[in-house]
Motif scaffolding. Structure first.
Motif, PDB file in Angstrom:
ATOM      1  N   UNK A   4       0.854  -1.187   0.000  1.00 22.84           N
ATOM      2  CA  UNK A   4       0.000   0.000   0.000  1.00 22.84           C
ATOM      3  C   UNK A   4       0.882   1.227   0.000  1.00 22.84           C
ATOM      4  N   UNK A   5       0.421   2.260  -0.691  1.00 24.28           N
ATOM      5  CA  UNK A   5       1.159   3.515  -0.705  1.00 24.28           C
ATOM      6  C   UNK A   5       1.187   4.105   0.702  1.00 24.28           C
ATOM      7  N   UNK A   6       2.266   4.762   0.991  1.00 20.45           N
ATOM      8  CA  UNK A   6       2.397   5.423   2.284  1.00 20.45           C
ATOM      9  C   UNK A   6       1.566   6.690   2.254  1.00 20.45           C
ATOM     10  N   UNK A   7       0.462   6.699   2.979  1.00 22.54           N
ATOM     11  CA  UNK A   7      -0.420   7.865   2.985  1.00 22.54           C
ATOM     12  C   UNK A   7      -0.204   8.740   4.201  1.00 22.54           C
ATOM     13  N   UNK A   8       0.701   8.335   5.060  1.00 20.82           N
ATOM     14  CA  UNK A   8       0.879   9.073   6.303  1.00 20.82           C
ATOM     15  C   UNK A   8       1.112  10.553   6.031  1.00 20.82           C
ATOM     16  N   UNK A   9       0.427  11.389   6.785  1.00 20.43           N
ATOM     17  CA  UNK A   9       0.626  12.832   6.645  1.00 20.43           C
ATOM     18  C   UNK A   9       2.032  13.216   7.058  1.00 20.43           C
ATOM     19  N   UNK A  10       2.661  12.354   7.823  1.00 19.95           N
ATOM     20  CA  UNK A  10       4.029  12.620   8.259  1.00 19.95           C
ATOM     21  C   UNK A  10       5.030  11.890   7.377  1.00 19.95           C
ATOM     22  N   UNK A  11       4.534  11.284   6.286  1.00 25.32           N
ATOM     23  CA  UNK A  11       5.416  10.487   5.440  1.00 25.32           C
ATOM     24  C   UNK A  11       5.867  11.243   4.196  1.00 25.32           C
ATOM     25  N   UNK A  12       6.429  10.491   3.261  1.00 30.89           N
ATOM     26  CA  UNK A  12       7.044  11.135   2.099  1.00 30.89           C
ATOM     27  C   UNK A  12       6.044  11.633   1.070  1.00 30.89           C
ATOM     28  N   UNK A  13       4.796  11.190   1.160  1.00 33.87           N
ATOM     29  CA  UNK A  13       3.831  11.577   0.138  1.00 33.87           C
ATOM     30  C   UNK A  13       2.858  12.614   0.657  1.00 33.87           C
ATOM     31  N   UNK A  14       3.301  13.521   1.493  1.00 30.44           N
ATOM     32  CA  UNK A  14       2.357  14.528   1.970  1.00 30.44           C
ATOM     33  C   UNK A  14       3.100  15.734   2.473  1.00 30.44           C
ATOM     34  N   UNK A  15       2.570  16.886   2.205  1.00 31.31           N
ATOM     35  CA  UNK A  15       3.114  18.105   2.807  1.00 31.31           C
ATOM     36  C   UNK A  15       2.039  19.170   2.771  1.00 31.31           C
ATOM     37  N   UNK A  16       2.212  20.160   3.620  1.00 29.45           N
ATOM     38  CA  UNK A  16       1.275  21.287   3.679  1.00 29.45           C
ATOM     39  C   UNK A  16       2.050  22.546   3.343  1.00 29.45           C
ATOM     40  N   UNK A  41      -6.084  18.278  12.654  1.00 26.87           N
ATOM     41  CA  UNK A  41      -5.505  17.035  12.136  1.00 26.87           C
ATOM     42  C   UNK A  41      -5.701  16.964  10.633  1.00 26.87           C
ATOM     43  N   UNK A  42      -4.646  16.613   9.925  1.00 24.81           N
ATOM     44  CA  UNK A  42      -4.785  16.361   8.493  1.00 24.81           C
ATOM     45  C   UNK A  42      -4.629  14.871   8.260  1.00 24.81           C
ATOM     46  N   UNK A  43      -5.546  14.326   7.508  1.00 21.77           N
ATOM     47  CA  UNK A  43      -5.500  12.893   7.225  1.00 21.77           C
ATOM     48  C   UNK A  43      -5.619  12.693   5.726  1.00 21.77           C
ATOM     49  N   UNK A  44      -4.722  11.873   5.202  1.00 22.11           N
ATOM     50  CA  UNK A  44      -4.790  11.503   3.790  1.00 22.11           C
ATOM     51  C   UNK A  44      -5.376  10.091   3.745  1.00 22.11           C
ATOM     52  N   UNK A  54      -1.533   7.752   8.663  1.00 22.66           N
ATOM     53  CA  UNK A  54      -1.385   8.331  10.005  1.00 22.66           C
ATOM     54  C   UNK A  54      -1.606   9.832   9.897  1.00 22.66           C
ATOM     55  N   UNK A  55      -2.315  10.425  10.868  1.00 22.74           N
ATOM     56  CA  UNK A  55      -2.613  11.856  10.770  1.00 22.74           C
ATOM     57  C   UNK A  55      -1.402  12.708  11.102  1.00 22.74           C
ATOM     58  N   UNK A  56      -1.445  13.896  10.607  1.00 22.57           N
ATOM     59  CA  UNK A  56      -0.446  14.896  10.986  1.00 22.57           C
ATOM     60  C   UNK A  56      -1.181  16.067  11.615  1.00 22.57           C
ATOM     61  N   UNK A  57      -0.551  16.718  12.550  1.00 26.00           N
ATOM     62  CA  UNK A  57      -1.249  17.791  13.266  1.00 26.00           C
ATOM     63  C   UNK A  57      -0.621  19.143  13.033  1.00 26.00           C
ATOM     64  N   UNK A  58      -1.469  20.106  12.996  1.00 26.70           N
ATOM     65  CA  UNK A  58      -1.033  21.503  13.010  1.00 26.70           C
ATOM     66  C   UNK A  58      -1.458  22.081  14.348  1.00 26.70           C
ATOM     67  N   UNK A  97       2.748  10.264  19.852  1.00 27.27           N
ATOM     68  CA  UNK A  97       4.157  10.439  19.509  1.00 27.27           C
ATOM     69  C   UNK A  97       4.396  11.777  18.836  1.00 27.27           C
ATOM     70  N   UNK A  98       5.577  11.919  18.348  1.00 27.82           N
ATOM     71  CA  UNK A  98       5.986  13.154  17.717  1.00 27.82           C
ATOM     72  C   UNK A  98       5.363  13.250  16.333  1.00 27.82           C
ATOM     73  N   UNK A  99       4.784  14.355  16.029  1.00 23.95           N
ATOM     74  CA  UNK A  99       4.295  14.573  14.673  1.00 23.95           C
ATOM     75  C   UNK A  99       5.147  15.640  14.027  1.00 23.95           C
ATOM     76  N   UNK A 100       5.358  15.545  12.756  1.00 24.33           N
ATOM     77  CA  UNK A 100       6.080  16.615  12.086  1.00 24.33           C
ATOM     78  C   UNK A 100       5.423  16.901  10.771  1.00 24.33           C
ATOM     79  N   UNK A 101       5.489  18.075  10.365  1.00 21.46           N
ATOM     80  CA  UNK A 101       4.952  18.425   9.057  1.00 21.46           C
ATOM     81  C   UNK A 101       6.002  19.219   8.332  1.00 21.46           C
ATOM     82  N   UNK A 102       6.231  18.843   7.109  1.00 21.17           N
ATOM     83  CA  UNK A 102       7.199  19.622   6.360  1.00 21.17           C
ATOM     84  C   UNK A 102       6.454  20.722   5.645  1.00 21.17           C
TER      85      UNK A 102
END
Lengths: 854, 513
Positions: A662-674, A753-756, A764-768, A841-846
């Protein structure tokens, strides 16, 4: 003395009659085991017991030691087993080891004997004595009764002189120069006999064995041979084996001192309890793991003879799984196996049966529990490296360039497949169709082929499969089968898969519950047509077979065969034993750089692959077919079962590109940014109405409000927990943008929370996390950005300088409103305090100004 | 897209740069300044010898192993080539050219030990002597000659009057086999491949549009002639003037990077500046009555697109717009032009030339097929061109009770063919050929289903009233077949059956089949 298993009245009657009482079913065994636990008010903590290990069918370890195991590990599972026994012989109180035969796989190959001898010598060098016997693979003619002349290779390595050398005084005697042998060992203050009988032992063996027993009356005997009891199709119940019955009649039933028999040969684990002429139980145990991964996965059985609790505890363990490379592990690998007949206990009142009056000295721990603990040391509980996720939608799979064809069934209506149904090729232009039943030579009926959305492989995103029913070689009117095929000359039939490209074939396969060897052996699920001899593929065994095929053997192993695209020489890959009704993902990967062709079943490579091969020789125009093998381009043997989505790719894929990945959909992963992710403290009056960024093409993005951020004054509570503020779809170019229906505003802290997601699968969600300043009193600190002087463009433009917030001001200053800048990590630590529902855990957003394609 | 370009490879030898001598065994040598790679231990000096070249001497017999100077007990042994730079350096033989003598060398190890032949023996030894001492001694000098395409090393001083060659003793291919000398014979064990430390890379380059400066890669894989590869990183390119990228043509330049041994490796770049144009027309010859489904199989799947300013082309995948034509377009003589589908990105046209056609017997016109008879022998005679002789006879044991009835002959076609008719003949003057009573002709369609050949009059099986059999049928409409089969029944069980010829008619084909 009768066993304390719970049994019905009828069975009890049978017992008294001396007939065979088959072992209880799984459910009753479990309950029986519980019921048979001593009812004594207090179980003695210490035990008088010893462990007798059983090594079953080591043949594949011996066979593949030099070619597969040593190059990768510098050892093999057989050596790991014997070394483990040596290392733990004191802790586990091991006085003796039993090998139940099939020491090697091909008795004419000297290297296999070398490997076996090396592994068994580890026992001798480590001070452990063993009994061994020839299995059917250890002799020249497995159909013949045991004889010296039939066992020359075996006797060179495990003949009387070798047995004498390793056994010493323990050896009581041998028959047929060592084919059968008997040993006496001491444990827990008593003598015990290991009686090892050759495969298909000649009748005079029994007379010899009787002589041994007569010379040592009233000594408990563990009798081993290669095949004594068989196992039923349900893979749980014991079954009849003629020679085992012969053994029962001629040796076992009349000798009460034989308490346990051990054998291998038949794939699986089971137990059968019989009653001898003295009215006492004899426990017959089958243990054989040769069809597990790596030729047996190092699985062996430990019998704890517990004189304190009057029982025999059986555990099945593997010291090999902790040695395996992580990428070779299956998610089902485990050092302790707990299947029905892999972990169980049987009652044995040693004292009563053998008239032992002396109290055994209870001075040891529960050895079978200890064995399980020891073998689990260092096991981190991890199966295969990446967990497989179920798909969120039919489109939730990784598309790859170079897909020659990809046939999928989930988009078709459920029901019968007749000539009007077109199986789509979603990647190319080579759909498949079924011929009308009148146009097929086979006596198939229309309803033999159906599409199902119910009985589908869990890890295929397609949620569909095609099933072939009533398939049999022995039907009325000839071999009954059905199939779907591309056209001759469809684009996929011109695929050139050669030494420069390699290839990958993936499919999902299931054998019908009623699959039987006599009706369904050698059926193929996928075939590339043409006839080998017409194409130029060198295969004297199957000159009429298709260019390549993936099918099932008479032993229920997957078989894949193809011809090297340069030499034309045929190569074949084999899996271990496949059980009916289970779905499996099968991938064949030909890597042109390594020149290997490897079959993966559920992501785990099989043992029997091909090396120094490349490509798949084929003829243009010849079709791809699902449902049958072919001979001289005509349908030959049908697949009885179901086939899931099937994909052909023109190069070697890695596991993270398989249909199960499955594609990595994590908001904290390589296929997502804000873009411009809000962070820190934003000026009072800020409203966030738009968000944009990059993501995985085709995925959905949503912004949700979560729990209130913390407690205390000045914290803004979200309107409603879990509210979705906005959604977007990631465009094919990898960007997304959304407008929030209600802008996020108001001073205080905010958590978004941003969820892809794709369908029902969320990444996995990413938070602002940010805050909006409260409006300050007019005139105080106005216009002056707090802290960082370079914050002018940011914090100052709103006209309100946050007072006393030097640090905040600096962060505010970092917020670019315009212009291109570097990527900046806005890293947020969210503790359990901030979010009510437990620590996270730690969330990060690029944050990036530029859109990035995933 | 594959760009056809001349197969260039960087032919430049490694430009060697000098560095300071480093002391200590095992120290890697690093390049700095001008000069050559030098031994890490001790370099021989003298007036009679020149600077050394490092080489690996690979045995032509024990391939993959090199003559390695070890030490006293067995001065030279055959060892598998190391796969890392440090290991290779330890196996390096240093060839010092002897001044004034062609092809004559002093061979030494990295620590300066000179490879010599023992006086009065064929065995070799290592001597701790100066370069001049070595150059003046026939025992310590070697002439590099040729054994076919391999090299041989002849010790200058003869032994018992016979010249000695460096020799892999006992034809031993195992590890640590001895190397000494033996009478020069040209044998494979005296043949060596001299590998210099000369890393080769593929030429870097691609096609770029005029006006764009390409992103030249800064890494490349370099391969040494014995197989070892190394990644060159940080390639320092000498870029040409920016204006060269504006015009069609070839732009060539070079770059350098350090190799695995610290030496400077030169990498060549060659870019072609040009625009890729629309495709050259593709052509397909066919016949009246061909079906679109047949053309789809026969049409080319790639086209050639020319590159401006050159004679080169780029091969591109193409999908033709088959929706723009139908079978009717090919029902008369003429030309049909089929464009590439919309969205292809360039223009391409398939020009289909439709010519008149006559039916031919496909089984005798070069069409590839495989004939299988269910029962009987002589199936080859069914396509020998004679209707009155030869053919299939389906006798088998068991007499009248075991006749093949019906029997079946199938012709499998390697390429699908259009079928317009069939002929089945049993015209040999014998009882078997007079025993064929009924026939059915079927064809197999594109997904493998069997269908009766459609005929206007009558119904299969067609009965044969005559003595012999001469059945000729025309298909009511042409069909595209992947195979054709003839099923035939006897008139009586008194004897078996014979067929003399089977013909399968289809239009004469050019390119489209």
């Amino acid at each position: 003395m009768t066993s304390r298993f719970t049994r019905s009245a009828a069975a009890a009657a049978a017992l008294l009659a001396g007939a065979v009482v088959l072992a209880p079913t799984a459910a009753s065994a479990t309950s029986a085991a519980t019921a048979s636990a001593p009812a004594a008010p207090e179980e003695p903590a210490a035990t008088s017991s010893f462990t007798l290990p059983v090594l079953p069918d080591t043949q594949f370890y011996s066979r593949y030691s030099a070619s597969q195991f040593y190059p990768q590990y510098g050892t093999n599972p057989f050596e790991v087993q014997t070394q483990w026994l040596v290392d733990h012989q004191d802790e586990l109180d091991i006085p003796f080891v039993v090998h139940v035969g099939d020491v090697v796989d091909q008795e004419w190959v000297g290297g296999e004997w070398d490997a076996a001898v090396k592994a068994m010598n580890i026992l001798t060098d480590g001070g452990l004595t063993y009994s061994v016997l020839p299995g059917n693979h250890d002799v020249a003619d497995m159909g013949a009764r045991s004889s010296v002349g039939n066992s020359w290779q075996y006797l060179q390595r495990f003949g009387a002189s070798q047995l004498q050398a390793q056994g010493g005084d323990a050896l009581l005697g041998t028959f047929q120069e060592g084919l059968s042998s008997a040993y006496l060992f001491e444990a827990e203050g008593h003598e015990w006999i290991s009686l090892a009988i050759a495969w298909n032992a000649s009748d005079d063996t029994f007379a010899w064995a009787q002589g041994i027993l007569d010379a040592h009356p009233n000594t408990p005997v563990v009798l081993s041979s290669h095949a004594i009891i068989n196992i039923a199709e349900d893979q749980v119940s014991p079954a009849y084996w003629w020679w085992g019955d012969n053994l029962w009649e001629n040796l076992i039933r009349g000798n009460d001192q034989i308490i346990v028999t051990l054998n291998g040969h038949f794939h699986g684990s089971t137990m059968q309890q019989r009653t001898n002429d003295a009215g006492n139980p004899v426990y017959q145990i089958l243990t054989d793991a040769q069809m597990a991964a790596d030729g047996g996965n190092g699985i062996m059985t430990m019998l704890e003879f517990d004189l304190t609790h009057d029982r025999i505890d059986v555990e099945t363990i593997s010291p090999w799984v902790t040695v395996k490379k992580p990428e070779a592990r299956a998610s089902s690998d485990t050092p302790v196996l707990d299947g029905t007949w892999q972990s169980f206990s049987v009652d044995m009142d040693f004292g009563a049966r053998f008239g032992w009056s002396d109290q055994a000295v209870a001075d040891g721990p529960d050895l079978s529990e200890l064995a399980k603990t020891l073998v689990s040391a260092g096991w981190d509980g991890e199966g295969s490296g990446s967990a497989i996720e179920a798909a969120g939608a039919r489109e939730d799979y990784i598309q790859v360039d170079g897909t020659i064809a990809h046939w999928r069934f989930g988009g078709l209506a459920e029901g019968v497949v007749d000539e009007s149904v077109e199986i789509p090729d979603v990647a190319g232009a080579s759909p498949m169709r079924r011929s009308p039943i009148d146009a097929t030579d086979a006596p198939d009926e229309v309803e033999d082929v159906t599409i199902t959305h119910d009985d589908v492989p869990f890890y295929s995103s397609d949620a569909g499969a095609i099933c072939f029913d009533n398939v049999s070689r022995n039907a009325q009117g000839g071999e009954r089968l059905a199939y779907v095929s591309t056209e001759f000359g469809a684009p996929a039939t011109f695929a050139e898969l050669d030494a420069g490209s390699g290839y990958t074939i993936e499919t999902f396969l299931k054998l019908d519950a009623d699959w039987a060897e006599g009706d369904n052996r050698w059926g193929a699920a996928l075939t590339r047509g043409g006839a080998r001899s017409w194409i130029g593929i060198n295969d004297s065994a199957d000159p009429g077979a298709g260019a390549s095929w993936l099918g099932i053997s008479s032993l229920r192993e997957y078989q894949f065969s193809a011809g090297d695209s340069t030499s034309g020489n045929s190569y074949t890959l084999w899996s271990g034993e496949i059980m009916p009704t289970a779905w499996h993902h099968v991938a064949i990967v030909n890597d042109p750089v390594d020149r290997t062709a490897i079959m993966y079943v559920d992501g785990v490579p099989v043992l029997r692959n091909a090396s120094n091969v490349a490509g798949m020789m084929a003829a243009d125009y010849m079709p791809w077919v699902i449902g049958t093998s072919t001979w001289n381009t005509e349908p030959d043997h049908g697949w009885f079962g179901c086939v899931g989505e099937t994909r052909i790719v023109d190069h070697a894929l890695t596991a993270d590109e398989f249909l199960t990945a499955r594609a990595d959909l994590d908001a904290t992963g390589e296929h997502f940014s804000v873009d411009d992710a809000p962070s820190g403290e934003l000026p009072a009056g800020t409203e966030i109405a738009q968000l944009s960024g990059t993501g995985y093409p085709g995925a959905a993005v949503r912004v949700e409000v979560t729990d209130a951020v913390g407690a205390g004054a000045g914290i803004l509570t979200a309107p409603t927990v879990g509210t979705v503020l906005g959604t977007a779809t990631v465009a094919p170019n990898g960007t997304w943008s959304m407008s929030l229906a209600t802008p996020v505003a108001g001073s205080g802290a905010h958590l978004l929370n941003l969820v892809q997601s794709i369908g029902t699968r969320d990444g996995a969600p990413g938070s602002l996390v940010f805050s909006i300043a409260a409006p300050s009193e007019p005139g105080t600190g106005g216009g002056e950005p707090g802290g960082g002087g370079d914050g002018g463009s940011g914090g100052g433009s709103a006209g309100d300088g946050p007072d006393g917030g030097g640090a905040d001001g600096a962060v505010g200053g970092d917020l670019p409103r315009t212009g291109v800048d570097d990527t900046v990590w806005a890293t947020l630590l969210i503790s359990g305090v901030l979010i009510g529902a437990g620590g996270l855990a730690l969330y990060g957003l690029r944050r990036s100004q530029k859109a990035r394609l995933s | 897209m594959a760009w056809k370009r001349p197969g260039l490879r960087a032919g430049a030898a490694a430009a060697l740069t000098a560095m300071a001598l480093t002391a200590g065994v095992g120290a890697m040598v690093h390049a700095a300044g001008a000069g050559g790679l030098l031994p890490q231990g001790e370099q021989l000096t003298g007036e009679l010898i020149g600077a050394p070249t490092p080489v690996l001497l690979e045995s032509a017999y024990a391939t993959g192993k090199v003559a390695t100077i070890i030490g006293d007990a067995a001065p030279v042994e055959s060892r598998t080539i190391a796969d890392d730079a440090a290991g290779v350096l330890a196996q390096t033989v240093w060839m010092y050219p002897v001044v004034g003598a062609d092809d004559t060398f002093v061979l030494a190890a990295g620590d300066g030990e000179v490879l010599s032949r023992q006086d009065g023996s064929r065995m070799v030894e290592l001597l701790d002597i100066t370069g001049d001492e070595a150059a003046e001694s026939g025992l310590s000098t070697w002439i590099q000659g040729a054994n076919g395409s391999s090299a041989k090393f002849l010790n200058v001083a003869p032994f018992d009057g016979i010249i000695q060659a460096l020799d892999l003793y006992d034809w031993d291919t195992s590890e640590n086999a001895d190397v000494n000398t033996w009478d020069d014979s040209g044998a494979a064990v005296q043949s060596w491949t001299v590998h210099s430390f000369d890393a080769q890379t593929d030429t870097v380059g691609s096609l770029v549009e005029p006006g764009t400066v390409p992103d030249v890669p800064t890494t490349a894989t370099a391969t040494y002639s014995w197989g070892m590869t190394t990644e060159l990183v940080g390639i320092d390119w000498t870029m040409p003037e920016a204006t060269v990228w504006d015009a069609d043509g070839v732009v060539e330049f070079t770059g350098t990077a350090p190799g695995a041994f610290g030496e400077t490796v030169t990498v060549e770049a060659s870019y072609r500046v040009g625009t890729v144009g629309d495709a050259v027309d593709s052509t397909l010859d066919t016949y009246v009555g061909v079906t679109v489904s047949q053309l789809r199989m026969a049409a080319p799947r790639t086209v050639e697109r020319p590159i401006s300013g050159s004679t080169l082309t780029v091969t591109a995948d193409v999908t033709w717009d088959w929706a723009s034509v139908s079978d009717a377009d090919f029902s008369s003589v003429g030309e049909v032009r089929i464009p590439a589908v919309e969205g292809t990105g360039f223009a391409a046209t398939l020009v289909v030339t439709v010519a008149e056609a006559e039916p031919v017997n496909l089984l005798r016109s070069g069409v590839a097929f495989h004939a299988i008879a269910e029962v009987g022998s002589g199936v080859g005679g069914l396509t020998d061109g004679s209707r009155t002789s030869g053919g299939l006879y389906d006798w088998r044991s068991g007499g009248a009770g075991n006749r093949a009835n019906p029997n079946l002959v199938t012709f499998y076609l390697d390429v699908p063919q259009q079928i317009t008719g069939a002929g089945v003949y049993a015209l040999v003057d014998d009882p078997q050929n007079r025993n064929v009573g009924a026939v059915t002709v079927q064809y197999r369609d594109l997904i493998g289903g069997w269908y009766d050949l459609p005929i206007a009059d009558g119904a299969w099986p067609l009965a044969n009233e005559g003595a012999g059999l001469s059945l000729e049928v025309e298909a009511a409409e042409p069909v595209v077949a992947t195979a054709v089969r003839v099923r035939f029944w006897n008139k009586s069980n008194d004897t078996w059956m014979g067929l003399s010829e089977i013909e399968i008619l289809g239009p004469r084909s050019a390119q489209a089949r």
